[in-house]
Design a protein around this motif. Structure first.
Motif, PDB file in Angstrom:
ATOM      1  N   ASN A   4       0.735  -0.997  -0.030  1.00 29.25           N
ATOM      2  CA  ASN A   4       0.035   0.334   0.106  1.00 29.25           C
ATOM      3  C   ASN A   4       1.017   0.821   0.090  1.00 29.25           C
ATOM      4  O   ASN A   4       0.771   1.863  -0.857  1.00 29.25           O
ATOM      5  CB  ASN A   4      -0.660  -0.069   1.518  1.00 29.25           C
ATOM      6  CG  ASN A   4      -1.728   0.851   1.281  1.00 29.25           C
ATOM      7  OD1 ASN A   4      -1.402   1.909   0.639  1.00 29.25           O
ATOM      8  ND2 ASN A   4      -2.894   1.074   1.627  1.00 29.25           N
ATOM      9  N   TYR A   5       1.945   1.198   0.815  1.00 30.47           N
ATOM     10  CA  TYR A   5       2.033   2.570   0.798  1.00 30.47           C
ATOM     11  C   TYR A   5       3.741   2.673  -0.228  1.00 30.47           C
ATOM     12  O   TYR A   5       3.982   4.021  -1.107  1.00 30.47           O
ATOM     13  CB  TYR A   5       3.602   2.337   2.472  1.00 30.47           C
ATOM     14  CG  TYR A   5       3.480   2.271   3.254  1.00 30.47           C
ATOM     15  CD1 TYR A   5       1.914   3.041   3.389  1.00 30.47           C
ATOM     16  CD2 TYR A   5       3.931   2.228   4.980  1.00 30.47           C
ATOM     17  CE1 TYR A   5       1.746   3.959   4.644  1.00 30.47           C
ATOM     18  CE2 TYR A   5       3.423   2.441   5.621  1.00 30.47           C
ATOM     19  CZ  TYR A   5       1.951   3.020   6.314  1.00 30.47           C
ATOM     20  OH  TYR A   5       2.180   3.446   7.489  1.00 30.47           O
ATOM     21  N   GLU A  16       1.330   4.072  -3.098  1.00 33.25           N
ATOM     22  CA  GLU A  16       0.768   5.707  -2.458  1.00 33.25           C
ATOM     23  C   GLU A  16       2.602   6.402  -2.979  1.00 33.25           C
ATOM     24  O   GLU A  16       2.489   7.560  -3.808  1.00 33.25           O
ATOM     25  CB  GLU A  16       0.880   5.559  -1.660  1.00 33.25           C
ATOM     26  CG  GLU A  16       0.562   7.076  -1.218  1.00 33.25           C
ATOM     27  CD  GLU A  16       0.166   6.998   0.478  1.00 33.25           C
ATOM     28  OE1 GLU A  16      -0.555   6.949   1.193  1.00 33.25           O
ATOM     29  OE2 GLU A  16       1.249   7.573   1.033  1.00 33.25           O
ATOM     30  N   ARG A  71       3.014   6.669  -6.435  1.00 36.02           N
ATOM     31  CA  ARG A  71       1.832   7.617  -7.500  1.00 36.02           C
ATOM     32  C   ARG A  71       2.145   9.047  -6.850  1.00 36.02           C
ATOM     33  O   ARG A  71       1.770  10.173  -7.803  1.00 36.02           O
ATOM     34  CB  ARG A  71       0.288   7.414  -6.196  1.00 36.02           C
ATOM     35  CG  ARG A  71      -0.838   6.220  -6.652  1.00 36.02           C
ATOM     36  CD  ARG A  71      -1.592   5.603  -6.342  1.00 36.02           C
ATOM     37  NE  ARG A  71      -2.318   4.748  -7.398  1.00 36.02           N
ATOM     38  CZ  ARG A  71      -2.104   3.783  -6.900  1.00 36.02           C
ATOM     39  NH1 ARG A  71      -2.152   3.536  -4.789  1.00 36.02           N
ATOM     40  NH2 ARG A  71      -3.167   2.480  -7.267  1.00 36.02           N
ATOM     41  N   LYS A  72       2.584   9.290  -5.814  1.00 39.23           N
ATOM     42  CA  LYS A  72       2.993  10.659  -5.522  1.00 39.23           C
ATOM     43  C   LYS A  72       4.406  10.970  -6.470  1.00 39.23           C
ATOM     44  O   LYS A  72       3.851  12.793  -6.523  1.00 39.23           O
ATOM     45  CB  LYS A  72       3.296  11.016  -4.342  1.00 39.23           C
ATOM     46  CG  LYS A  72       2.609  10.871  -2.539  1.00 39.23           C
ATOM     47  CD  LYS A  72       3.177  10.788  -1.062  1.00 39.23           C
ATOM     48  CE  LYS A  72       1.643  10.879  -0.036  1.00 39.23           C
ATOM     49  NZ  LYS A  72       2.136  10.887   0.845  1.00 39.23           N
TER      50      LYS A  72
END
Lengths: 473, 112
Positions: free
Chosen positions: A285-286, A289, A292-293
């Motif tokens: 999940n991290y 993320e 994505r950032k």
């Protein structure tokens, strides 16, 4: 009373300010363990020294630099290959160690001549290496050897070499954290801006605070390559000395370990206007993320989504297999600092594991703000824990697995609790999607192995053994 | 304090590293920058992305807003004024816990 005084600490009640048991409804403005302060005399700290923080953690990772340690040979030996950072040039950081091997006479009469001789010997012996990190240690700092003057003299005589001096003797701080700080600031002061990189992509980053533990950097590099992002400098996993001199040209600093390398990211922001983006790289999940950032920063979101979809398709079923079998396991994390807040939610969300105790050797109060915000209620948060505290906490929480270093790991093995090397890993890399599957596999193997259970059984006390012993008697 | 702001606060506390940068001015700058971008995104506007700092705030805000939309269904029904109010309260809560009443003694050190 959320700040806890353990029974073993009744004679050192100051320790109460370092141990927090999170209760419902509390936030970090109510309670926060104090951290990054001197160890209380009388406790058996597990911390390392400031020199170790500079050399073992950051400088020693650089793959094309001689690591000259100006001090007794023990300072060099004890900071050599205890942390497993391979490199793509034949694992130079793991193969070699350099020391000026200071003896008593050099302490009495001064060590500068010996240092100069050692630097020249090292460059002569390894003529393909033209870069050097030069560290002071406690004795050479105490006698006042002027290492900067010596390095300057050598650089004048050998114009093709470059030397970075790190004046961070072991006693200069309360833990290895001081060494991280000194090296970060020294590097940005002395070296950043002195080399211009070749720009090959419109998307350029510095990847900061990742040390290629068992190949972490190399695994993540495959993501950056697929995304078309050029990493100007890795600080410092699998890094070249000169790429680190060109950090000023990146468009974004992506920070993983904010504790060991947040300083340089902040300075790059302040001096060069490079924004700092903090991400977590352990956990599905991290990691998604974080990608994505970074992609959102450059406006290449669709590339990021494609990569994430591909990686999830490949690795998520494997992770889920382990999650089914790890659900409800209790874990303790006793590492340096940042891995507490990187891991506590990722193992919970991605593996179903509950983190019930966390101890930091060198984390600052900032790290405790992060981990208390992310961690569970009923979990212990400890700064600079000592050996007796570990034993008492273990008795209270009874974990199934402990992530810690080999030193504490040997202690817990004797209690027949499995441990995994939380600093250097068992079978990494652990970052990224594939890496988190590796981590889950190591936890599964550790918690499902019958070995420690068998080791806990005294076979002399089994009925069969008693009978055999009786017959012999 | 609106209970909805507290829900968002709990999410941000657990999830977002930008609120915990090294110094009080970094934290304040991040909170203000990212929440401002977040408000604009939630209100259907196109936030400015002219500078590297803007783009960095926007990158963090995009992820946060996507999670807000999936985790807090009420946000889709909130009008622009409500979003403004809830998000401003969120910013206040963040400043209160991570800056004003933070027990972190390094926050105001003038050097990194």
């Amino acid at each position: 009373m959320p700040m806890i005084l353990l029974d073993c600490d009744k004679d050192i009640p100051e320790r109460q300010r370092h141990i927090y048991l999170k209760a419902p409804g509390e936030s970090t403005k109510d309670f926060l363990p104090i951290a990054n302060v001197a160890t209380i005399p009388g406790t058996l700290s597990e911390r390392g020294c400031a020199f170790c923080g500079a050399k073992l953690v950051i400088g020693g990772v650089v793959k094309d630099a001689i690591q000259m340690i100006h001090g007794p040979v023990g300072c060099a030996y004890d900071t050599w290959h205890t942390k497993r950072y391979p490199s793509d040039n034949g694992h130079v950081p793991l193969k070699y160690v350099w020391s000026t091997d200071m003896k008593e006479s050099h302490i009495v009469f001064g060590g500068e001549k010996r240092l100069e001789q050692s630097i020249n010997e090292a460059f002569d012996a390894m003529p393909h290496m033209k870069r050097m990190f030069l560290y002071t240690t406690c004795p050479t700092a105490l006698i006042g050897d002027d290492v900067k003057a010596v390095s300057k003299k050598v650089m004048q005589e050998r114009p093709d070499v470059d030397i970075f001096t790190v004046e961070c003797p072991g006693f200069s701080g309360v833990s290895q954290s001081k060494g991280h700080h000194v090296l970060n600031i020294g590097w940005v002061d002395q070296k950043v801006g002195s080399v211009e990189p070749e720009i090959k992509s419109p998307y350029t980053i510095n990847f900061i605070g990742d040390y290629n533990i068992q190949g972490d950097t190399q695994l993540l590099q495959t993501y950056w390559d697929r995304l078309g992002i050029q990493v100007i400098a890795h600080f410092t996993g699998n890094a070249n000395y000169d790429e680190l001199r060109s950090m000023h040209r990146a468009k974004l600093s992506v920070v993983n370990c904010a504790r060991s390398a947040g300083y340089i990211a902040n300075e790059l922001k302040k001096r060069y206007g490079i924004p700092r983006l903090d991400i977590d790289t352990w956990g599905f999940n991290y990691m998604a993320e974080g990608i994505r950032k970074v992609c959102a920063f450059f406006g290449i979101e669709e590339r990021g989504e494609a990569l994430i979809a591909e990686e999830y398709a490949k690795w998520k079923p494997k992770l889920d297999w382990y999650k089914e079998r790890l659900k409800g396991k209790k874990m303790a994390i006793w590492t340096g600092g940042p891995r507490l807040w990187h891991w506590t939610k990722s193992v919970e969300d991605d593996m179903g594991i509950e983190v019930v105790a966390m101890s930091s050797k060198f984390g600052h109060e900032e790290d405790f703000e992060k981990v208390v915000a992310r961690g569970r209620e009923g979990t212990y948060y400890i700064d600079d824990a000592n050996e007796l505290e570990f034993f008492e906490i273990l008795e209270n929480i009874k974990p199934d697995i402990i992530f810690t270093g080999p030193r504490v790991g040997e202690l817990v093995k004797k209690l027949h609790i499995p441990y995994i090397n939380g600093h250097a890993y068992h079978n990494g890399p652990y970052m990224g999607f594939q890496g988190f599957v590796n981590m889950a596999r190591d936890i599964y193997n550790a918690t499902h192995s019958p070995l420690l259970g068998l080791a806990a059984t005294d076979i002399r006390r089994t009925a069969k053994a008693k009978l055999a012993l009786k017959e012999v008697a | 304090m609106d209970a909805r702001a507290e829900e968002l606060f709990d999410y941000v506390q657990e999830r977002c590293l930008w609120q915990f940068h090294s110094r009080s001015w970094d934290r304040q700058e991040n909170i203000e920058g990212i929440i401002t971008k977040g408000i604009e995104l939630l209100q259907g506007k196109t936030p400015a992305a002219d500078t590297p700092k803007d783009r960095c705030f926007l990158a963090d805000a995009r992820i946060m807003v996507a999670d807000f939309r999936s985790g807090f269904p009420w946000i889709k029904d909130a009008d622009a004024a409500e979003i403004q109010q809830v998000m401003e309260q969120l910013a206040q809560l963040l400043v209160d816990v991570t800056v004003t009443h933070s027990k972190n003694r390094e926050l105001s050190h003038h050097l990194y």
